[in-house]
Scaffold this active site. Structure first.
Site, PDB file in Angstrom:
ATOM      1  N   TYR A 243      19.930   7.124  -7.465  1.00 27.99           N
ATOM      2  CA  TYR A 243      18.499   7.236  -7.217  1.00 27.99           C
ATOM      3  C   TYR A 243      18.179   7.753  -5.825  1.00 27.99           C
ATOM      4  O   TYR A 243      17.118   8.353  -5.606  1.00 27.99           O
ATOM      5  CB  TYR A 243      17.795   5.904  -7.493  1.00 27.99           C
ATOM      6  CG  TYR A 243      17.504   5.741  -8.963  1.00 27.99           C
ATOM      7  CD1 TYR A 243      16.326   6.226  -9.512  1.00 27.99           C
ATOM      8  CD2 TYR A 243      18.427   5.141  -9.810  1.00 27.99           C
ATOM      9  CE1 TYR A 243      16.065   6.118 -10.867  1.00 27.99           C
ATOM     10  CE2 TYR A 243      18.187   5.025 -11.155  1.00 27.99           C
ATOM     11  CZ  TYR A 243      16.998   5.511 -11.686  1.00 27.99           C
ATOM     12  OH  TYR A 243      16.756   5.409 -13.030  1.00 27.99           O
TER      13      TYR A 243
ATOM     14  N   GLU B 201      -1.615  11.162  13.045  1.00 29.11           N
ATOM     15  CA  GLU B 201      -0.451  11.858  12.504  1.00 29.11           C
ATOM     16  C   GLU B 201      -0.844  12.970  11.529  1.00 29.11           C
ATOM     17  O   GLU B 201       0.002  13.516  10.814  1.00 29.11           O
ATOM     18  CB  GLU B 201       0.470  10.862  11.788  1.00 29.11           C
ATOM     19  CG  GLU B 201       0.902   9.671  12.610  1.00 29.11           C
ATOM     20  CD  GLU B 201       1.937  10.014  13.675  1.00 29.11           C
ATOM     21  OE1 GLU B 201       2.195  11.212  13.886  1.00 29.11           O
ATOM     22  OE2 GLU B 201       2.483   9.075  14.277  1.00 29.11           O
TER      23      GLU B 201
END
Length: 211
Positions: free
Chosen positions: A120, A74
């Site tokens: 958050y 990746e």
């Protein structure tokens, strides 16, 4: 921080992610950008729960392997995020269950996968973009990330998993964990018409914390 300490940090945090079930088997990968422009990455087909600091892949700024095992397949998506997010010092990619599940849902907005459920989620994640499905390791995913022009610190790969950039490894991990918890909340609340943060509340967070 010295390279030795960064190697240890990658292994320590990666093991924590693995032991808490945020990625399994040999899935997931982590990278850190070094002061000389090079990178440390987890090797391909390695378990985040059992990394050896000495075998992490060391690459130069151009992506050439200098030492260690073969890098994660990746790597192109990591490189694309570093190129487009100048402040990124670390990147974490997981196959965390709830985030992967959300990536498969037909109703999600590809420009902002999850609504503003909590303060958050806004502060640590922001708008998460959905990248269409690509075969794992396909270099074309890097072009898809570049086409976002650095507007997102977090992206969700369809039928695959989340990728999050942060100024530090700790920041990237905090963000990807917040993304996973927000995805879990979304699935729990799906169809229940939950009360979201208003646009004014989101703007207040952005202004107050200078996001």
């Amino acid at each position: 921080m010295s390279e030795t300490k960064l190697r240890d940090q990658i292994c320590l945090f990666s093991r924590s992610l693995f032991e808490r079930g945020l990625t399994s088997g040999s899935s997931g990968n982590v990278s850190i950008r070094l002061e000389d422009g090079g990178f440390l990455t987890t090797p391909t087909d390695s378990s985040l729960g059992f990394l050896d600091p000495a075998r992490l892949t060391r690459l130069d700024a151009a992506g050439h392997v200098l030492s260690g095992d073969k890098p994660t397949k990746e790597l192109p998506l990591h490189q694309a995020l570093y190129e487009t997010r100048n402040g990124a010092g670390a990147i974490v990619h997981l196959h965390s269950t709830h985030s992967v599940a959300v990536s498969m849902l037909p109703e999600i907005d590809p420009h902002s996968v999850l609504p503003p459920l909590t303060a958050y989620s806004v502060m640590r994640v922001g708008h998460t973009a959905l990248i269409p499905y690509y075969r794992p390791g396909d270099p074309a995913v890097a072009d898809a990330i570049r086409n976002l022009h650095g507007k997102h610190t977090a992206v969700l790969l369809a039928n695959h998993g989340p990728v999050v950039a942060g100024r530090t490894l700790q920041a990237a991990i905090n963000s990807i964990e917040e993304l996973e918890e927000t995805a879990r909340l979304y699935l729990l609340l799906r169809g229940l018409n939950p009360r979201l943060l208003s646009q004014e509340q989101v703007e207040d967070l952005v202004d107050h914390f200078k996001l």
